[in-house]
Design an enzyme around this catalytic site. Structure first.
Site, PDB file in Angstrom:
ATOM      1  N   PHE A  12      12.497  32.830  15.403  1.00  0.00           N
ATOM      2  CA  PHE A  12      12.622  31.988  16.599  1.00  0.00           C
ATOM      3  C   PHE A  12      13.145  30.590  16.242  1.00  0.00           C
ATOM      4  CE2 PHE A  12       9.708  28.898  18.925  1.00  0.00           C
ATOM      5  CZ  PHE A  12      10.613  28.640  19.938  1.00  0.00           C
ATOM      6  N   VAL A  13      12.405  29.828  15.447  1.00  0.00           N
ATOM      7  CA  VAL A  13      12.833  28.458  15.124  1.00  0.00           C
ATOM      8  C   VAL A  13      14.056  28.477  14.212  1.00  0.00           C
ATOM      9  CG1 VAL A  13      12.168  26.245  14.098  1.00  0.00           C
ATOM     10  CG2 VAL A  13      10.456  27.576  15.342  1.00  0.00           C
ATOM     11  N   GLY A  37      11.460  38.729  12.327  1.00  0.00           N
ATOM     12  CA  GLY A  37      12.643  38.213  13.012  1.00  0.00           C
ATOM     13  C   GLY A  37      13.539  39.335  13.494  1.00  0.00           C
ATOM     14  N   ASP A  57      14.165  38.933   0.600  1.00  0.00           N
ATOM     15  CA  ASP A  57      12.771  38.480   0.656  1.00  0.00           C
ATOM     16  C   ASP A  57      12.619  37.252  -0.244  1.00  0.00           C
ATOM     17  OD1 ASP A  57      10.047  38.137   0.396  1.00  0.00           O
ATOM     18  OD2 ASP A  57       9.602  40.262   0.102  1.00  0.00           O
ATOM     19  N   VAL A  58      12.216  36.126   0.329  1.00  0.00           N
ATOM     20  CA  VAL A  58      12.082  34.905  -0.482  1.00  0.00           C
ATOM     21  C   VAL A  58      10.901  34.968  -1.446  1.00  0.00           C
ATOM     22  CG1 VAL A  58      13.211  33.283   1.105  1.00  0.00           C
ATOM     23  CG2 VAL A  58      10.765  33.734   1.346  1.00  0.00           C
ATOM     24  N   SER A  84       8.186  32.755   7.230  1.00  0.00           N
ATOM     25  CA  SER A  84       6.760  33.111   7.225  1.00  0.00           C
ATOM     26  C   SER A  84       6.431  33.689   8.589  1.00  0.00           C
ATOM     27  CB  SER A  84       5.884  31.866   7.033  1.00  0.00           C
ATOM     28  OG  SER A  84       4.529  32.154   7.366  1.00  0.00           O
ATOM     29  N   LYS A 114      15.548  22.472  -7.317  1.00  0.00           N
ATOM     30  CA  LYS A 114      15.662  21.828  -8.634  1.00  0.00           C
ATOM     31  C   LYS A 114      16.982  22.251  -9.314  1.00  0.00           C
ATOM     32  CE  LYS A 114      12.543  21.935 -12.445  1.00  0.00           C
ATOM     33  NZ  LYS A 114      11.168  22.284 -12.796  1.00  0.00           N
ATOM     34  N   ALA A 123       8.529  24.014   6.104  1.00  0.00           N
ATOM     35  CA  ALA A 123       7.948  24.084   7.454  1.00  0.00           C
ATOM     36  C   ALA A 123       6.490  24.502   7.351  1.00  0.00           C
ATOM     37  CB  ALA A 123       8.722  25.083   8.304  1.00  0.00           C
ATOM     38  N   TYR A 154      -2.944  32.431   6.970  1.00  0.00           N
ATOM     39  CA  TYR A 154      -1.878  31.527   7.417  1.00  0.00           C
ATOM     40  C   TYR A 154      -2.224  30.078   7.064  1.00  0.00           C
ATOM     41  CZ  TYR A 154       1.606  29.562  10.702  1.00  0.00           C
ATOM     42  OH  TYR A 154       2.662  28.884  11.275  1.00  0.00           O
TER      43      TYR A 154
HETATM   44  N1  LIG Z   1       6.840  28.420  16.411  1.00  0.00           N
HETATM   45  C1  LIG Z   1       5.848  27.565  16.242  1.00  0.00           C
HETATM   46  O1  LIG Z   1       5.227  27.125  17.207  1.00  0.00           O
HETATM   47  C2  LIG Z   1       5.471  27.123  14.855  1.00  0.00           C
HETATM   48  C3  LIG Z   1       4.381  26.254  14.717  1.00  0.00           C
HETATM   49  C4  LIG Z   1       4.021  25.846  13.454  1.00  0.00           C
HETATM   50  C5  LIG Z   1       4.741  26.236  12.350  1.00  0.00           C
HETATM   51  N2  LIG Z   1       5.798  27.065  12.502  1.00  0.00           N
HETATM   52  C6  LIG Z   1       6.497  27.492  11.285  1.00  0.00           C
HETATM   53  O2  LIG Z   1       7.894  27.570  11.497  1.00  0.00           O
HETATM   54  C7  LIG Z   1       8.420  28.693  10.787  1.00  0.00           C
HETATM   55  C8  LIG Z   1       9.164  29.605  11.743  1.00  0.00           C
HETATM   56  O3  LIG Z   1       8.282  30.098  12.731  1.00  0.00           O
HETATM   57  P1  LIG Z   1       8.791  31.006  13.942  1.00  0.00           P
HETATM   58  O4  LIG Z   1       7.962  30.692  15.122  1.00  0.00           O
HETATM   59  O5  LIG Z   1      10.257  30.920  14.045  1.00  0.00           O
HETATM   60  O6  LIG Z   1       8.342  32.448  13.418  1.00  0.00           O
HETATM   61  P2  LIG Z   1       9.185  33.809  13.384  1.00  0.00           P
HETATM   62  O7  LIG Z   1       8.228  34.883  13.023  1.00  0.00           O
HETATM   63  O8  LIG Z   1       9.965  33.950  14.643  1.00  0.00           O
HETATM   64  O9  LIG Z   1      10.206  33.531  12.203  1.00  0.00           O
HETATM   65  C9  LIG Z   1       9.862  33.663  10.848  1.00  0.00           C
HETATM   66  C10 LIG Z   1      11.028  34.363  10.152  1.00  0.00           C
HETATM   67  O10 LIG Z   1      10.743  34.457   8.749  1.00  0.00           O
HETATM   68  C11 LIG Z   1      11.126  35.743   8.302  1.00  0.00           C
HETATM   69  N3  LIG Z   1      10.362  36.023   7.094  1.00  0.00           N
HETATM   70  C12 LIG Z   1       9.018  36.147   6.948  1.00  0.00           C
HETATM   71  N4  LIG Z   1       8.686  36.361   5.671  1.00  0.00           N
HETATM   72  C13 LIG Z   1       9.840  36.378   4.960  1.00  0.00           C
HETATM   73  C14 LIG Z   1      10.162  36.556   3.591  1.00  0.00           C
HETATM   74  N5  LIG Z   1       9.216  36.784   2.673  1.00  0.00           N
HETATM   75  N6  LIG Z   1      11.469  36.489   3.217  1.00  0.00           N
HETATM   76  C15 LIG Z   1      12.453  36.271   4.129  1.00  0.00           C
HETATM   77  N7  LIG Z   1      12.204  36.102   5.446  1.00  0.00           N
HETATM   78  C16 LIG Z   1      10.925  36.154   5.864  1.00  0.00           C
HETATM   79  C17 LIG Z   1      10.804  36.664   9.476  1.00  0.00           C
HETATM   80  O11 LIG Z   1      11.467  37.896   9.449  1.00  0.00           O
HETATM   81  C18 LIG Z   1      11.234  35.795  10.658  1.00  0.00           C
HETATM   82  O12 LIG Z   1      12.593  35.985  10.976  1.00  0.00           O
HETATM   83  C19 LIG Z   1       7.249  29.379  10.097  1.00  0.00           C
HETATM   84  O13 LIG Z   1       7.172  28.942   8.772  1.00  0.00           O
HETATM   85  C20 LIG Z   1       6.069  28.888  10.880  1.00  0.00           C
HETATM   86  O14 LIG Z   1       4.895  28.887  10.111  1.00  0.00           O
HETATM   87  C21 LIG Z   1       6.175  27.536  13.730  1.00  0.00           C
END
Ligand SMILES: NC(=O)c1ccc[n+]([C@@H]2O[C@H](COP(=O)([O-])OP(=O)(O)OC[C@H]3O[C@@H](n4cnc5c(N)ncnc54)[C@H](O)[C@@H]3O)[C@@H](O)[C@H]2O)c1
Length: 324
Positions: A12-13, A37, A57-58, A84, A114, A123, A154
């Protein structure tokens, strides 16, 4: 032009961040393992010659991934680590993957930073404050987190990721910063991801009662995704944020009950509520103090809750595909 790497690019973000970076002329490499995602979120980005997608995968093999990025795209000058699972439903189902994305995944980004002499932005989340005892939450507050509760995979892994960033900064050689993101909403959130905004919109637009946990008095602050993405980019661009943690969120607090009423009002349906028991460790109040972002970045949210919800509801109504 800057070469950016965005992890979690299909989320999403992440996908909104990719779009914003491409709009301002950056070359972007997006990595995602598609665990939560959807490539659908990158439909526009993938039409651009300035975008390259790596499915990977990171948290897996860091050297192989870095080499692959160098080969298929190029070394980045700025790395945004967003990969994440982020919604409570997702991280409850994927606790180990969540912890690895924020531990090994964060280390991958810092080591790549680095190696390439790239800036890193991590994030993190308002969940780092747990169920806070201070309101609003300033970056200096250490939080109140249950280390073994249902949200701990988390909360604690994000805190670990923050500690990892701080350690690399202290050791020197990496220009890194952490943003603590508060509840963000907007188009491309999955309707079924369990977070309150898509839940309420899905329920209101399909004529169902809105599910409220507890008595609805618990507050949340909601930031529209465009505001968040602008803050993330400003934070990464600023020299003044090096080594710091910066809250990004909307400080306007709304009790969940009031928020339900606004959603129903915009959708044009009568408010009907189904009450459920408050889940364990659900914070009762969460509100950012954004003085640091205002002072260092001149940042504050610009999109009002009604405007942001209207845009989100319009996008949900016109979406032909509901991701996953
Ligand atoms: N949306 C919010 O309100 C919110 C609030 C606080 C923090 N965040 C942080 O922002 C980031 C994005 O959140 P979001 O809402 O877009 O979530 P999301 O689940 O929509 O996006 C996360 C993306 O990371 C990918 N991903 C997960 N693990 C992975 C890995 N090991 N390797 C590669 N890709 C991987 C997923 O497939 C997904 O596309 C996250 O780190 C989240 O913790 C979001």
């Amino acid at each position: 032009m800057t070469r950016a790497l965005v992890t979690g690019a299909a989320g999403f973000v992440g996908s909104h961040l990719v779009d914003a970076l491409l709009r301002s002329g950056h070359q972007v490499c997006g990595i995602d393992n598609l665990i939560t995602g959807d490539l659908e979120n990158l439909t526009e980005a993938r039409k651009s010659a300035a975008f390259h997608f790596v499915q990977g995968d990171v948290a897996a093999d860091p050297d192989a991934l870095r080499t692959r990025i160098e080969r298929e795209a190029s070394a980045a000058e700025v790395i945004f680590h967003l990969a994440s699972p982020a919604s409570p439903i997702d991280y409850a189902a994927l606790p180990i993957e969540t912890m690895l994305a924020n531990s090994r995944g964060t280390q991958f980004c810092l080591e790549a930073g680095k190696h390439w002499d790239a800036r890193v932005l991590y994030a993190s989340t308002s969940e780092s404050y747990g169920d806070p005892l201070e309101h609003p939450q300033r970056e200096t507050y250490w939080g109140n987190v249950n280390p073994v509760g249902p949200r701990s995979c988390y909360d604690e892994s994000k805190r670990f990721g923050e500690a990892m960033v701080a350690a690399y900064v202290r050791l020197g050689g990496v220009d890194a910063r952490t943003v603590r993101i508060f509840n963000t909403y907007g188009p491309r959130m999955r309707k079924n991801d369990g977070r309150v905004v898509p839940n309420f919109i899905a329920q209101a637009t399909s004529g169902q009662p809105l599910t409220i946990y507890g008595n609805g008095a618990q507050t949340r602050s909601f930031c529209y995704v465009d505001d968040l993405v602008r803050g993330i980019i400003l934070c990464a661009e600023s020299d003044r944020t090096a080594g710091l943690v910066v809250n990004l969120g909307n400080p306007e607090e709304h009790p969940i009950g009031d928020f339900a009423a606004i959603v129903c009002d915009i959708v044009g349906v009568a408010l009907r509520i189904e009450s459920r028991e408050l889940p364990p460790d659900d914070p009762t109040r969460r509100c950012p103090d954004i003085s640091r972002a205002r002072e260092l970045l001149g940042w504050a949210p610009l999109v009002s809750l009604r405007e942001g919800l209207q845009r989100t509801i319009d996008a949900y109504r016109t979406a032909t595909v509901v991701p996953r």
